[in-house]
Motif scaffolding. Structure first.
Motif, PDB file in Angstrom:
ATOM      1  N   ALA A 172       0.822  -1.217   0.000  1.00 37.99           N
ATOM      2  CA  ALA A 172       0.000   0.000   0.000  1.00 37.99           C
ATOM      3  C   ALA A 172       0.855   1.266   0.000  1.00 37.99           C
ATOM      4  CB  ALA A 172      -0.920  -0.001   1.217  1.00 37.99           C
ATOM      5  N   GLU A 173       0.416   2.249  -0.780  1.00 35.27           N
ATOM      6  CA  GLU A 173       1.133   3.526  -0.814  1.00 35.27           C
ATOM      7  C   GLU A 173       1.019   4.265   0.512  1.00 35.27           C
ATOM      8  OE1 GLU A 173       0.543   6.093  -4.183  1.00 35.27           O
ATOM      9  OE2 GLU A 173       0.318   4.359  -5.518  1.00 35.27           O
ATOM     10  N   GLU A 174      -0.110   4.096   1.188  1.00 33.89           N
ATOM     11  CA  GLU A 174      -0.288   4.664   2.524  1.00 33.89           C
ATOM     12  C   GLU A 174      -0.439   3.508   3.500  1.00 33.89           C
ATOM     13  OE1 GLU A 174      -3.242   7.696   2.813  1.00 33.89           O
ATOM     14  OE2 GLU A 174      -2.672   8.578   0.884  1.00 33.89           O
ATOM     15  N   PRO A 175       0.692   2.937   3.936  1.00 31.92           N
ATOM     16  CA  PRO A 175       0.637   1.743   4.774  1.00 31.92           C
ATOM     17  C   PRO A 175       0.155   2.029   6.193  1.00 31.92           C
ATOM     18  CG  PRO A 175       2.882   2.523   4.598  1.00 31.92           C
ATOM     19  CD  PRO A 175       2.051   3.389   3.696  1.00 31.92           C
ATOM     20  N   SER A 176      -0.270   0.973   6.846  1.00 34.98           N
ATOM     21  CA  SER A 176      -0.627   1.072   8.264  1.00 34.98           C
ATOM     22  C   SER A 176       0.623   1.430   9.059  1.00 34.98           C
ATOM     23  CB  SER A 176      -1.181  -0.262   8.761  1.00 34.98           C
ATOM     24  OG  SER A 176      -0.137  -1.242   8.772  1.00 34.98           O
ATOM     25  N   ALA A 177       0.435   1.846  10.300  1.00 35.39           N
ATOM     26  CA  ALA A 177       1.575   2.195  11.155  1.00 35.39           C
ATOM     27  C   ALA A 177       2.494   0.992  11.341  1.00 35.39           C
ATOM     28  CB  ALA A 177       1.081   2.702  12.503  1.00 35.39           C
ATOM     29  N   PHE A 178       1.901  -0.203  11.473  1.00 33.16           N
ATOM     30  CA  PHE A 178       2.685  -1.425  11.640  1.00 33.16           C
ATOM     31  C   PHE A 178       3.586  -1.659  10.426  1.00 33.16           C
ATOM     32  CE2 PHE A 178       2.922  -6.086  10.876  1.00 33.16           C
ATOM     33  CZ  PHE A 178       3.713  -6.429  11.971  1.00 33.16           C
ATOM     34  N   VAL A 179       3.012  -1.598   9.229  1.00 35.01           N
ATOM     35  CA  VAL A 179       3.785  -1.820   8.002  1.00 35.01           C
ATOM     36  C   VAL A 179       4.847  -0.741   7.843  1.00 35.01           C
ATOM     37  CG1 VAL A 179       3.654  -1.874   5.474  1.00 35.01           C
ATOM     38  CG2 VAL A 179       1.967  -3.130   6.841  1.00 35.01           C
ATOM     39  N   ALA A 180       4.508   0.505   8.103  1.00 38.30           N
ATOM     40  CA  ALA A 180       5.472   1.603   7.982  1.00 38.30           C
ATOM     41  C   ALA A 180       6.655   1.391   8.924  1.00 38.30           C
ATOM     42  CB  ALA A 180       4.799   2.937   8.267  1.00 38.30           C
ATOM     43  N   THR A 181       6.383   0.921  10.135  1.00 40.49           N
ATOM     44  CA  THR A 181       7.454   0.667  11.099  1.00 40.49           C
ATOM     45  C   THR A 181       8.356  -0.453  10.607  1.00 40.49           C
ATOM     46  OG1 THR A 181       6.091   1.397  12.942  1.00 40.49           O
ATOM     47  CG2 THR A 181       7.964  -0.006  13.475  1.00 40.49           C
ATOM     48  N   ILE A 182       7.771  -1.550  10.138  1.00 43.01           N
ATOM     49  CA  ILE A 182       8.585  -2.664   9.642  1.00 43.01           C
ATOM     50  C   ILE A 182       9.442  -2.219   8.461  1.00 43.01           C
ATOM     51  CG2 ILE A 182       8.518  -4.919   8.495  1.00 43.01           C
ATOM     52  CD1 ILE A 182       6.121  -5.611  10.186  1.00 43.01           C
ATOM     53  N   ARG A 183       8.841  -1.481   7.533  1.00 44.63           N
ATOM     54  CA  ARG A 183       9.584  -1.023   6.354  1.00 44.63           C
ATOM     55  C   ARG A 183      10.747  -0.106   6.726  1.00 44.63           C
ATOM     56  NH1 ARG A 183       5.182   1.252   2.130  1.00 44.63           N
ATOM     57  NH2 ARG A 183       4.078  -0.648   1.583  1.00 44.63           N
ATOM     58  N   SER A 184      10.614   0.635   7.825  1.00 48.42           N
ATOM     59  CA  SER A 184      11.638   1.601   8.206  1.00 48.42           C
ATOM     60  C   SER A 184      12.798   0.972   8.971  1.00 48.42           C
ATOM     61  CB  SER A 184      11.021   2.716   9.062  1.00 48.42           C
ATOM     62  OG  SER A 184      10.682   2.226  10.350  1.00 48.42           O
ATOM     63  N   ARG A 185      12.663  -0.279   9.348  1.00 50.43           N
ATOM     64  CA  ARG A 185      13.673  -0.962  10.168  1.00 50.43           C
ATOM     65  C   ARG A 185      14.353  -2.056   9.348  1.00 50.43           C
ATOM     66  NH1 ARG A 185      15.949   0.526  13.570  1.00 50.43           N
ATOM     67  NH2 ARG A 185      15.943  -1.275  14.922  1.00 50.43           N
ATOM     68  N   PRO A 186      15.460  -2.604   9.844  1.00 54.80           N
ATOM     69  CA  PRO A 186      16.132  -3.670   9.110  1.00 54.80           C
ATOM     70  C   PRO A 186      15.223  -4.898   8.932  1.00 54.80           C
ATOM     71  CG  PRO A 186      17.591  -2.791  10.792  1.00 54.80           C
ATOM     72  CD  PRO A 186      16.229  -2.189  11.032  1.00 54.80           C
ATOM     73  N   MET A 187      15.349  -5.500   7.763  1.00 56.16           N
ATOM     74  CA  MET A 187      14.642  -6.740   7.448  1.00 56.16           C
ATOM     75  C   MET A 187      15.625  -7.679   6.761  1.00 56.16           C
ATOM     76  SD  MET A 187      11.049  -5.425   5.809  1.00 56.16           S
ATOM     77  CE  MET A 187      11.821  -4.226   4.718  1.00 56.16           C
ATOM     78  N   VAL A 188      15.391  -8.960   6.900  1.00 53.54           N
ATOM     79  CA  VAL A 188      16.190  -9.968   6.211  1.00 53.54           C
ATOM     80  C   VAL A 188      15.238 -10.783   5.360  1.00 53.54           C
ATOM     81  CG1 VAL A 188      17.677 -11.989   6.461  1.00 53.54           C
ATOM     82  CG2 VAL A 188      17.904 -10.061   8.056  1.00 53.54           C
ATOM     83  N   GLU A 189      15.461 -10.769   4.056  1.00 51.28           N
ATOM     84  CA  GLU A 189      14.597 -11.559   3.171  1.00 51.28           C
ATOM     85  C   GLU A 189      15.020 -13.017   3.226  1.00 51.28           C
ATOM     86  OE1 GLU A 189      12.451 -10.534  -0.753  1.00 51.28           O
ATOM     87  OE2 GLU A 189      14.491 -11.170  -1.278  1.00 51.28           O
ATOM     88  N   VAL A 190      14.073 -13.875   3.546  1.00 52.32           N
ATOM     89  CA  VAL A 190      14.315 -15.307   3.608  1.00 52.32           C
ATOM     90  C   VAL A 190      13.929 -15.954   2.281  1.00 52.32           C
ATOM     91  CG1 VAL A 190      13.674 -17.469   4.770  1.00 52.32           C
ATOM     92  CG2 VAL A 190      13.918 -15.350   6.094  1.00 52.32           C
ATOM     93  N   MET A 191      12.794 -15.498   1.728  1.00 50.15           N
ATOM     94  CA  MET A 191      12.275 -16.107   0.507  1.00 50.15           C
ATOM     95  C   MET A 191      11.369 -15.112  -0.185  1.00 50.15           C
ATOM     96  SD  MET A 191       9.907 -19.558   0.335  1.00 50.15           S
ATOM     97  CE  MET A 191      10.907 -20.335   1.557  1.00 50.15           C
ATOM     98  N   SER A 192      11.443 -15.109  -1.503  1.00 50.55           N
ATOM     99  CA  SER A 192      10.510 -14.298  -2.287  1.00 50.55           C
ATOM    100  C   SER A 192       9.968 -15.165  -3.409  1.00 50.55           C
ATOM    101  CB  SER A 192      11.216 -13.064  -2.858  1.00 50.55           C
ATOM    102  OG  SER A 192      12.159 -13.448  -3.839  1.00 50.55           O
ATOM    103  N   GLY A 193       8.976 -14.653  -4.102  1.00 47.55           N
ATOM    104  CA  GLY A 193       8.385 -15.406  -5.191  1.00 47.55           C
ATOM    105  C   GLY A 193       9.412 -15.866  -6.197  1.00 47.55           C
ATOM    106  N   GLU A 194      10.412 -15.009  -6.486  1.00 50.01           N
ATOM    107  CA  GLU A 194      11.445 -15.365  -7.452  1.00 50.01           C
ATOM    108  C   GLU A 194      12.303 -16.508  -6.924  1.00 50.01           C
ATOM    109  OE1 GLU A 194      11.808 -11.654  -6.264  1.00 50.01           O
ATOM    110  OE2 GLU A 194       9.866 -11.826  -7.208  1.00 50.01           O
ATOM    111  N   LEU A 195      12.573 -16.500  -5.613  1.00 48.72           N
ATOM    112  CA  LEU A 195      13.413 -17.542  -5.034  1.00 48.72           C
ATOM    113  C   LEU A 195      12.690 -18.875  -4.967  1.00 48.72           C
ATOM    114  CD1 LEU A 195      15.016 -15.561  -2.077  1.00 48.72           C
ATOM    115  CD2 LEU A 195      16.105 -16.195  -4.213  1.00 48.72           C
ATOM    116  N   ARG A 196      11.363 -18.842  -4.878  1.00 52.43           N
ATOM    117  CA  ARG A 196      10.599 -20.078  -4.762  1.00 52.43           C
ATOM    118  C   ARG A 196      10.419 -20.748  -6.118  1.00 52.43           C
ATOM    119  NH1 ARG A 196       5.420 -20.068  -2.999  1.00 52.43           N
ATOM    120  NH2 ARG A 196       5.719 -21.896  -1.750  1.00 52.43           N
ATOM    121  N   ALA A 197      10.512 -19.981  -7.193  1.00 52.97           N
ATOM    122  CA  ALA A 197      10.248 -20.532  -8.526  1.00 52.97           C
ATOM    123  C   ALA A 197      11.359 -21.461  -8.979  1.00 52.97           C
ATOM    124  CB  ALA A 197      10.090 -19.394  -9.527  1.00 52.97           C
TER     125      ALA A 197
END
Length: 197
Positions: A172-197
């Protein structure tokens, strides 16, 4: 450029070495090409080559060549193998454990780790994480996710909390507070659609 010591295991030479050890020590019956380790860890080719070489030189990993491919595997005969495996599993193990558990699970478009574990992996100092926060983007059944959280927690010996978000909520272009917080902090990608294919 000075490299920051990994916060998950400050005595491991680099974050890439920790990730390589998680893959190899966590799968002691497998051999990995350096290219595969690069894909699984997100490290560049030269970094994987350098770190794998150091780990082979210190007898933590073994290597052999098959044609032009260099294959590396855990040295299960190393006197400290069990201790290293357990320590690396407790620190860098969440990525390969979660990837293995979620492989082939329908309704998972993307799998991320966020929270304190991701912050330590990104080099932020602080207390060792007391849980692993996982974000599933997709529509996998919540009951299935609860089962996987329990399995992951059992393997990692640390609670695993899974939150599921619909792809539209995540993007979402206007994310919820929860999503905005997660996006603003470090994340580690474990799997994405491209990795699963």
């Amino acid at each position: 450029m000075k490299t920051i010591a990994p916060q998950l295991t400050p005595f491991v030479r680099s974050d890439a070495a920790g990730a390589i050890l998680a893959e190899t020590l966590g799968h002691p019956d497998r051999e990995f090409t350096l290219a595969e380790l690069g894909r699984r860890t997100g490290a560049s080719g030269p970094v994987v080559h350098r770190e794998a070489g150091r780990l082979v030189d210190s007898d933590v990993l073994r290597d052999r060549y098959e044609g032009r491919n260099r294959l590396v595997s855990a040295n299960v005969d190393h006197p400290l193998f069990a201790l290293m495996r357990d320590l690396i599993a407790a620190t860098y193990g969440p990525v390969p454990v979660l990837r293995d558990l979620f492989e082939g699970v329908d309704g998972v478009e993307q799998l991320l780790i966020y929270g304190s574990w991701a912050a330590r992996r990104a080099g932020e100092s602080g207390a060792f994480p007391n849980d692993i926060d996982v974000l599933v983007i997709g529509d996998a059944p919540r009951r299935r996710l609860a089962t996987l959280a329990s399995e992951a927690g059992g393997q990692l010996d640390i609670p695993v909390n899974i939150t599921r978000l619909a792809p539209g909520d995540w993007e979402a272009e206007e994310p919820s507070a929860f999503v905005a917080t997660i996006r603003s902090r470090p994340m580690v990608e474990v799997m994405s659609g491209e990795l699963r294919a």
